[in-house]
Design a protein around this motif. Structure first.
Motif, PDB file in Angstrom:
ATOM      1  N   GLY A  42       0.815  -1.215   0.000  1.00 19.35           N
ATOM      2  CA  GLY A  42       0.000   0.000   0.000  1.00 19.35           C
ATOM      3  C   GLY A  42       0.846   1.261   0.000  1.00 19.35           C
ATOM      4  O   GLY A  42       2.053   1.231   0.202  1.00 19.35           O
ATOM      5  N   ALA A  43       0.175   2.353  -0.234  1.00 19.34           N
ATOM      6  CA  ALA A  43       0.845   3.657  -0.275  1.00 19.34           C
ATOM      7  C   ALA A  43       1.071   4.184   1.138  1.00 19.34           C
ATOM      8  O   ALA A  43       0.268   3.924   2.037  1.00 19.34           O
ATOM      9  N   PRO A  44       2.152   4.918   1.355  1.00 19.81           N
ATOM     10  CA  PRO A  44       2.358   5.552   2.656  1.00 19.81           C
ATOM     11  C   PRO A  44       1.217   6.519   2.972  1.00 19.81           C
ATOM     12  O   PRO A  44       0.616   7.101   2.072  1.00 19.81           O
ATOM     13  N   VAL A  45       0.944   6.690   4.260  1.00 22.82           N
ATOM     14  CA  VAL A  45      -0.110   7.588   4.726  1.00 22.82           C
ATOM     15  C   VAL A  45       0.541   8.738   5.476  1.00 22.82           C
ATOM     16  O   VAL A  45       1.454   8.533   6.282  1.00 22.82           O
ATOM     17  N   ARG A  46       0.045   9.933   5.210  1.00 27.22           N
ATOM     18  CA  ARG A  46       0.522  11.119   5.933  1.00 27.22           C
ATOM     19  C   ARG A  46       0.026  11.019   7.369  1.00 27.22           C
ATOM     20  O   ARG A  46      -1.131  10.694   7.629  1.00 27.22           O
TER      21      ARG A  46
END
Length: 93
Positions: A42-46
């Motif tokens: 998955g994509a990194p989350v801020r």
């Protein structure tokens, strides 16, 4: 959640810091991180740690953290994105 219900808070274990944490805010007291699963799926989350700038020295890229956070949609300058608001975090031993 809503009226009469507490906003959910989550314990998320084994998240990796994906970029150098950034201190921000007019008083430079807040910390922005980008976190991803240790498996890299998955994509990194801020993530924002309000008042967390004092911890910047203990955090670096690839450090693994356990965090307590609330998820929310951040709407700023006409752009919406998922964001974690950190209540606390600790480096995984």
């Amino acid at each position: 959640f809503g009226r009469g219900h507490v906003e959910p808070t989550f314990l998320l274990r084994g998240l990796r810091v994906q970029a150098v944490p950034q201190v921000f805010g007019s008083a430079r007291t807040h910390l922005q991180l980008h976190l991803a699963s240790r498996q890299g799926r998955g994509a990194p989350v801020r993530a924002v740690w309000w008042g967390g700038a004092r911890h910047v020295g203990a955090l670096s890229r690839a450090v693994e953290l356990d965090v307590v956070a609330r998820a929310r949609v951040d709407a700023w300058q006409g752009r919406e994105r998922v964001q974690l608001d950190l209540g606390d975090a600790g480096v995984t031993a």
